[in-house]
Design an enzyme around this catalytic site. Structure first.
Site, PDB file in Angstrom:
ATOM      1  N   LYS A   9      40.680 -46.223  -4.102  1.00  0.00           N
ATOM      2  CA  LYS A   9      41.381 -47.135  -3.193  1.00  0.00           C
ATOM      3  C   LYS A   9      41.149 -46.754  -1.725  1.00  0.00           C
ATOM      4  O   LYS A   9      40.683 -45.644  -1.423  1.00  0.00           O
ATOM      5  CB  LYS A   9      42.876 -47.128  -3.543  1.00  0.00           C
ATOM      6  N   PHE A  57      56.481 -55.558  -4.960  1.00  0.00           N
ATOM      7  CA  PHE A  57      55.432 -54.815  -4.252  1.00  0.00           C
ATOM      8  C   PHE A  57      54.110 -55.584  -4.156  1.00  0.00           C
ATOM      9  O   PHE A  57      53.128 -55.059  -3.650  1.00  0.00           O
ATOM     10  CB  PHE A  57      55.210 -53.436  -4.903  1.00  0.00           C
ATOM     11  N   ARG A  85      42.958 -43.341 -18.009  1.00  0.00           N
ATOM     12  CA  ARG A  85      44.371 -43.290 -17.601  1.00  0.00           C
ATOM     13  C   ARG A  85      44.915 -41.857 -17.706  1.00  0.00           C
ATOM     14  O   ARG A  85      45.725 -41.436 -16.889  1.00  0.00           O
ATOM     15  CB  ARG A  85      45.221 -44.220 -18.469  1.00  0.00           C
ATOM     16  N   THR A  91      51.404 -43.611 -12.514  1.00  0.00           N
ATOM     17  CA  THR A  91      51.342 -44.436 -11.306  1.00  0.00           C
ATOM     18  C   THR A  91      51.930 -43.717 -10.093  1.00  0.00           C
ATOM     19  O   THR A  91      51.317 -43.703  -9.020  1.00  0.00           O
ATOM     20  CB  THR A  91      52.117 -45.752 -11.541  1.00  0.00           C
ATOM     21  N   ARG A 102      45.927 -38.368  -9.543  1.00  0.00           N
ATOM     22  CA  ARG A 102      47.045 -38.787  -8.702  1.00  0.00           C
ATOM     23  C   ARG A 102      47.970 -37.626  -8.354  1.00  0.00           C
ATOM     24  O   ARG A 102      48.559 -37.593  -7.274  1.00  0.00           O
ATOM     25  CB  ARG A 102      47.818 -39.918  -9.381  1.00  0.00           C
ATOM     26  N   ASN A 112      48.294 -44.300  -4.177  1.00  0.00           N
ATOM     27  CA  ASN A 112      48.060 -43.401  -5.312  1.00  0.00           C
ATOM     28  C   ASN A 112      46.571 -43.241  -5.632  1.00  0.00           C
ATOM     29  O   ASN A 112      46.184 -42.955  -6.750  1.00  0.00           O
ATOM     30  CB  ASN A 112      48.878 -43.851  -6.523  1.00  0.00           C
ATOM     31  N   HIS A 115      42.773 -46.854  -8.928  1.00  0.00           N
ATOM     32  CA  HIS A 115      43.177 -47.802  -9.966  1.00  0.00           C
ATOM     33  C   HIS A 115      42.373 -47.480 -11.200  1.00  0.00           C
ATOM     34  O   HIS A 115      41.172 -47.201 -11.103  1.00  0.00           O
ATOM     35  CB  HIS A 115      42.888 -49.246  -9.521  1.00  0.00           C
TER      36      HIS A 115
HETATM   37  P1  DAT Z   1      48.930 -48.588 -12.346  1.00  0.00           P
HETATM   38  O1  DAT Z   1      48.077 -48.626 -11.096  1.00  0.00           O
HETATM   39  O2  DAT Z   1      49.241 -47.188 -12.763  1.00  0.00           O
HETATM   40  O3  DAT Z   1      48.352 -49.417 -13.456  1.00  0.00           O
HETATM   41  P2  DAT Z   1      50.867 -50.716 -12.022  1.00  0.00           P
HETATM   42  O4  DAT Z   1      49.897 -51.583 -12.735  1.00  0.00           O
HETATM   43  O5  DAT Z   1      52.264 -50.699 -12.528  1.00  0.00           O
HETATM   44  O6  DAT Z   1      50.344 -49.214 -11.974  1.00  0.00           O
HETATM   45  O7  DAT Z   1      50.929 -51.133 -10.489  1.00  0.00           O
HETATM   46  C1  DAT Z   1      49.741 -51.432  -9.781  1.00  0.00           C
HETATM   47  C2  DAT Z   1      49.788 -50.760  -8.448  1.00  0.00           C
HETATM   48  O8  DAT Z   1      50.866 -51.306  -7.694  1.00  0.00           O
HETATM   49  C3  DAT Z   1      50.063 -49.259  -8.490  1.00  0.00           C
HETATM   50  O9  DAT Z   1      48.898 -48.511  -8.660  1.00  0.00           O
HETATM   51  C4  DAT Z   1      50.672 -49.024  -7.146  1.00  0.00           C
HETATM   52  C5  DAT Z   1      51.448 -50.297  -6.890  1.00  0.00           C
HETATM   53  N1  DAT Z   1      52.858 -50.139  -7.267  1.00  0.00           N
HETATM   54  C6  DAT Z   1      53.364 -50.103  -8.521  1.00  0.00           C
HETATM   55  N2  DAT Z   1      54.695 -49.946  -8.512  1.00  0.00           N
HETATM   56  C7  DAT Z   1      55.046 -49.874  -7.201  1.00  0.00           C
HETATM   57  C8  DAT Z   1      56.272 -49.714  -6.507  1.00  0.00           C
HETATM   58  N3  DAT Z   1      57.417 -49.589  -7.151  1.00  0.00           N
HETATM   59  N4  DAT Z   1      56.214 -49.675  -5.141  1.00  0.00           N
HETATM   60  C9  DAT Z   1      55.050 -49.800  -4.479  1.00  0.00           C
HETATM   61  N5  DAT Z   1      53.868 -49.955  -5.074  1.00  0.00           N
HETATM   62  C10 DAT Z   1      53.855 -49.994  -6.413  1.00  0.00           C
HETATM   63 MG    MG Z   2      48.099 -51.398 -13.756  1.00  0.00          MG
END
Ligand code: DAT
Ligand code: MG
Length: 139
Positions: A9, A57, A85, A91, A102, A112, A115
């Site tokens: 990212k 978000f 993963r 996350t 991460r 983080n 992706h």
């Molecule tokens: P991941 O990237 O682990 O698959 P996700 O699909 O739940 O996680 O969310 C996608 C992205 O969105 C994540 O990498 C960071 C952002 N994100 C998730 N939850 C968040 C939150 N509570 N506040 C801010 N950003 C968030």
């Molecule tokens: Mg995701």
């Protein structure tokens, strides 16, 4: 399918972490089938993350993913998405297991650093979002 998508990212690209992150992931046994640097428009970022539309978000996320260049990689491993993963970690970096990408480099739940396709959220759709089959190589 044993292919999966990794995105380094904008936060990680800006912090010069491309090499560290790729070394860690390739050392875990992944093969690189395709790789490119791209800078998404906000609209493209919104489309990539459309599964999150409606979440609080979403606007922040689409803005962030289009805030600078990213490195996208199509990776292959016998346990593809699931294995990536594991290497990437949870996350929220605060919850990411010791030694995961991460855990080592993430600074907040949003920033983080990477992706990684979720096994149950169509990794092949994410790969095809960025790559034509001609841009990936079996070797
Ligand atoms: P991941 O990237 O682990 O698959 P996700 O699909 O739940 O996680 O969310 C996608 C992205 O969105 C994540 O990498 C960071 C952002 N994100 C998730 N939850 C968040 C939150 N509570 N506040 C801010 N950003 C968030
Ligand atoms: Mg995701």
């Amino acid at each position: 399918m044993n292919r999966t998508l990794l995105i380094i990212k904008p936060d990680a690209v800006k912090r010069n972490l491309i090499g560290n992150i790729l070394k860690q992931i390739l050392d875990a046994g992944f093969k690189m089938l395709g790789m490119k640097m791209v800078w998404l428009t906000r609209e493209q970022g919104g489309k990539f993350y459309e599964i999150h539309k409606g979440k609080d978000f979403y606007d922040w996320l689409t803005n962030f993913i289009s805030s600078g260049p990213i490195v996208v990689c199509c990776l292959k491993h016998p346990e593809g998405p699931k294995k990536l993963r594991e290497v990437v970690g949870a996350t929220d970096p605060k919850n990411a297991a010791q030694g995961t990408v991460r855990n080592l480099y993430g600074t907040s739940v949003g920033e983080n650093v990477v992706h990684a396709s979720a096994p149950d959220e169509d990794p092949e759709r994410e790969i095809k979002f960025f790559f034509d089959e001609k841009e990936m190589f079996e070797y």
